[in-house]
Structures are given as structure tokens and as C-alpha cells.
Scaffold this motif. Structure first.
Motif, PDB file in Angstrom:
ATOM      1  N   UNK A 128       0.855  -1.193   0.000  1.00 15.10           N
ATOM      2  CA  UNK A 128       0.000   0.000   0.000  1.00 15.10           C
ATOM      3  C   UNK A 128       0.886   1.236   0.000  1.00 15.10           C
ATOM      4  N   UNK A 129       0.560   2.204  -0.849  1.00 12.79           N
ATOM      5  CA  UNK A 129       1.290   3.468  -0.912  1.00 12.79           C
ATOM      6  C   UNK A 129       0.281   4.605  -0.798  1.00 12.79           C
ATOM      7  N   UNK A 130       0.668   5.642  -0.063  1.00 16.02           N
ATOM      8  CA  UNK A 130      -0.201   6.818   0.081  1.00 16.02           C
ATOM      9  C   UNK A 130      -0.365   7.544  -1.254  1.00 16.02           C
ATOM     10  N   UNK A 131       0.718   7.626  -2.023  1.00 19.87           N
ATOM     11  CA  UNK A 131       0.650   8.285  -3.326  1.00 19.87           C
ATOM     12  C   UNK A 131       1.587   7.577  -4.294  1.00 19.87           C
ATOM     13  N   UNK A 132       1.535   7.988  -5.540  1.00 18.97           N
ATOM     14  CA  UNK A 132       2.345   7.338  -6.568  1.00 18.97           C
ATOM     15  C   UNK A 132       3.463   8.246  -7.054  1.00 18.97           C
ATOM     16  N   UNK A 133       3.818   9.258  -6.260  1.00 12.16           N
ATOM     17  CA  UNK A 133       4.818  10.221  -6.705  1.00 12.16           C
ATOM     18  C   UNK A 133       6.209   9.599  -6.824  1.00 12.16           C
TER      19      UNK A 133
END
Length: 142
Positions: A128-133
Motif C-alpha cells: 500500500x502506498x499513500x501516493x504514486x509520486x
């Protein structure tokens, strides 16, 4: 003859109020901390369930899209980021009300599940990642 009084004196009433107040001063912060810890635990559990569900789905339906034909991941293209919206819209993870809530904020959960192919053990892995930056060369699928 002994005469009995009905009721409490002002001092007795104040003593009871002080004791109850002290108990509340101790109990309320403890309750709030426990409730917060439970919400945080529920959030981690929700993320883990999403990771597992997406990994199962990817193993069945997406492995050929993620796994390179020649097992060469040097270019970094052995992974994809799938948004929570993608997971909901494709009915990979369904809830009774159609939403995936963040138990801490009670808002819609946002983020991505990163599915990557591990060439060392030839398996897909999920995170799980908070964002894909910081996606590197991974494709982001909204």
C-alpha cells in the motif's frame, strides 16, 4: 429521641463531585487513546486486506501484464500502481455501501496498491502506498 436527616450535606455532595471529576480526568484520556489506537489498527488492517485482495486478483488476472516475458526487470517496469478507485470501480474489493473508508478520518481511503514482480522468487508482491509520486518506472493505473 434520635432524629434522622434526609439527603446529603453540601460537603458530602462536593466530595462526591470531586471524586467523580478525578475519575473522569483519568478515564477520558485513556479512553481517547484506546479509541485512537483501535482506529489506527483498523486502518492498517484495511490496508492489509486491500493489499491481499489486490494481490490475489493480480495473480489471477494481471500477472501477464506485470511480469516481463524475459524476466528482465532492470528497466524497472515490473510493477504497476493501482489506485483505490480502480479497485472499487472494477469490483475487486467491495463493501456493503460501495465505499472504502479510512477508519481514522472517516473519509474515503485514498492511495495505491503497488503490485511488483520479484524476479528472485518469481512472485508478485503488493504494497500500500499513500501516493504514486515515487513510482520510479512503474505505470500508474487510475
Amino acid at each position: 429521641m434520635i432524629e434522622l436527616k434526609n439527603g446529603f450535606t453540601l460537603v458530602e455532595l462536593l466530595a462526591v463531585i470531586v471524586i467523580i471529576s478525578m475519575l473522569m480526568i483519568i478515564a477520558v484520556p485513556t479512553y481517547n487513546k484506546v479509541a485512537s489506537d483501535i482506529r489506527e489498527s483498523n486502518l492498517e488492517q484495511t490496508k492489509n486486506i486491500l493489499e491481499s485482495t489486490m494481490l490475489n486478483y493480480a495473480n489471477k488476472n494481471l500477472i501477464d501484464d506485470i511480469k516481463p516475458a524475459n524476466n528482465d526487470c532492470s528497466s524497472g517496469n515490473c510493477c504497476k500502481y493501482y489506485s483505490i478507485d480502480y479497485i472499487k470501480n472494477n469490483h475487486i474489493f467491495e463493501t456493503t455501501d460501495g465505499s472504502i473508508k479510512n477508519p481514522v478520518t472517516n473519509d474515503e481511503l485514498e492511495g495505491f496498491i503497488k503490485i511488483s514482480y520479484n524476479i528472485n522468487n518469481f512472485e508478485l508482491e503488493s504494497t500500500y502506498k499513500e501516493d504514486s509520486s515515487d513510482n520510479g518506472n512503474c505505470e500508474v493505473i487510475e
